[in-house]
Design a protein around this motif. Sequence first.
Motif, mmCIF file in Angstrom:
data_model
loop_
_atom_site.group_PDB
_atom_site.id
_atom_site.type_symbol
_atom_site.label_atom_id
_atom_site.label_comp_id
_atom_site.label_asym_id
_atom_site.label_seq_id
_atom_site.Cartn_x
_atom_site.Cartn_y
_atom_site.Cartn_z
ATOM 1 N N LEU A 1 -28.753 12.956 -89.811
ATOM 2 C CA LEU A 1 -28.446 13.468 -88.478
ATOM 3 C C LEU A 1 -27.588 12.440 -87.760
ATOM 4 C CD1 LEU A 1 -31.955 14.806 -87.405
ATOM 5 C CD2 LEU A 1 -29.983 16.156 -88.124
ATOM 6 N N GLU A 2 -26.706 12.915 -86.907
ATOM 7 C CA GLU A 2 -25.902 12.013 -86.082
ATOM 8 C C GLU A 2 -26.640 11.753 -84.780
ATOM 9 O OE1 GLU A 2 -21.874 13.184 -85.468
ATOM 10 O OE2 GLU A 2 -21.473 13.357 -87.611
ATOM 11 N N TYR A 3 -26.482 10.542 -84.263
ATOM 12 C CA TYR A 3 -27.095 10.152 -82.993
ATOM 13 C C TYR A 3 -26.012 9.548 -82.128
ATOM 14 C CZ TYR A 3 -29.997 7.433 -79.740
ATOM 15 O OH TYR A 3 -30.570 6.891 -78.625
ATOM 16 N N ARG A 4 -25.932 10.042 -80.914
ATOM 17 C CA ARG A 4 -24.932 9.524 -79.972
ATOM 18 C C ARG A 4 -25.639 9.098 -78.700
ATOM 19 N NH1 ARG A 4 -22.073 14.993 -80.985
ATOM 20 N NH2 ARG A 4 -21.174 14.631 -83.043
ATOM 21 N N TYR A 5 -25.483 7.826 -78.363
ATOM 22 C CA TYR A 5 -25.993 7.315 -77.101
ATOM 23 C C TYR A 5 -24.973 6.357 -76.537
ATOM 24 C CZ TYR A 5 -28.596 4.762 -73.654
ATOM 25 O OH TYR A 5 -28.980 4.183 -72.479
ATOM 26 N N PRO A 6 -24.406 6.658 -75.401
ATOM 27 C CA PRO A 6 -24.709 7.829 -74.566
ATOM 28 C C PRO A 6 -24.199 9.110 -75.224
ATOM 29 C CG PRO A 6 -22.901 6.587 -73.601
ATOM 30 C CD PRO A 6 -23.384 5.803 -74.800
ATOM 31 N N GLY A 7 -24.855 10.199 -74.865
ATOM 32 C CA GLY A 7 -24.497 11.489 -75.445
ATOM 33 C C GLY A 7 -23.282 12.107 -74.798
ATOM 34 N N GLN A 8 -22.716 13.080 -75.479
ATOM 35 C CA GLN A 8 -21.584 13.834 -74.943
ATOM 36 C C GLN A 8 -22.056 15.048 -74.156
ATOM 37 O OE1 GLN A 8 -19.445 14.660 -78.561
ATOM 38 N NE2 GLN A 8 -18.525 12.624 -78.630
ATOM 39 N N LYS A 9 -23.295 15.507 -74.448
ATOM 40 C CA LYS A 9 -23.822 16.705 -73.792
ATOM 41 C C LYS A 9 -25.116 16.440 -73.036
ATOM 42 C CE LYS A 9 -21.521 19.873 -76.851
ATOM 43 N NZ LYS A 9 -21.506 21.229 -77.317
ATOM 44 N N PRO B 1 -33.145 4.393 -78.051
ATOM 45 C CA PRO B 1 -32.905 3.534 -79.215
ATOM 46 C C PRO B 1 -31.404 3.363 -79.470
ATOM 47 C CG PRO B 1 -33.649 5.713 -79.914
ATOM 48 C CD PRO B 1 -33.762 5.673 -78.417
ATOM 49 N N ASP B 2 -31.076 2.259 -80.116
ATOM 50 C CA ASP B 2 -29.682 2.016 -80.502
ATOM 51 C C ASP B 2 -29.276 2.893 -81.676
ATOM 52 O OD1 ASP B 2 -29.277 0.025 -78.563
ATOM 53 O OD2 ASP B 2 -30.119 -1.510 -79.892
ATOM 54 N N ARG B 3 -30.254 3.215 -82.526
ATOM 55 C CA ARG B 3 -29.982 4.009 -83.727
ATOM 56 C C ARG B 3 -31.249 4.771 -84.092
ATOM 57 N NH1 ARG B 3 -31.131 0.596 -88.481
ATOM 58 N NH2 ARG B 3 -32.498 -1.008 -87.673
#
Length: 90
Positions: free
Chosen positions: A55-63, A21-23
């Motif tokens: 909650l924070e969502y990161r895509y692409p993720g850092q981990k 998902p985008d968000r």
Amino acid sequence: AQVSAVAMGVERYYMDHGTYPDRLDDLVEKPGGSTSWNGPYVTRAQLLDPWKTPLEYRYPGQKGDFDVVSLGKDKRAGGEGQNADVGNWE
């Protein structure tokens, strides 16, 4: 457990759409133009950490492919104990 539940919702969304998902709101409400949404994947309440912070969502993720993160009680990156960041990488 809450971060894990939301991360599992992101994975279920991915299985239905073939993309992440985008968000995080896309897990609760059908995104415009979607033809394969089988949600809701989580509840709106699950998108808040125990301190009622989104909650924070990161895509692409850092981990990983994506990251779902609670910054902890202090709402700042880093910290220890209740102030520690919690993410789906743990």
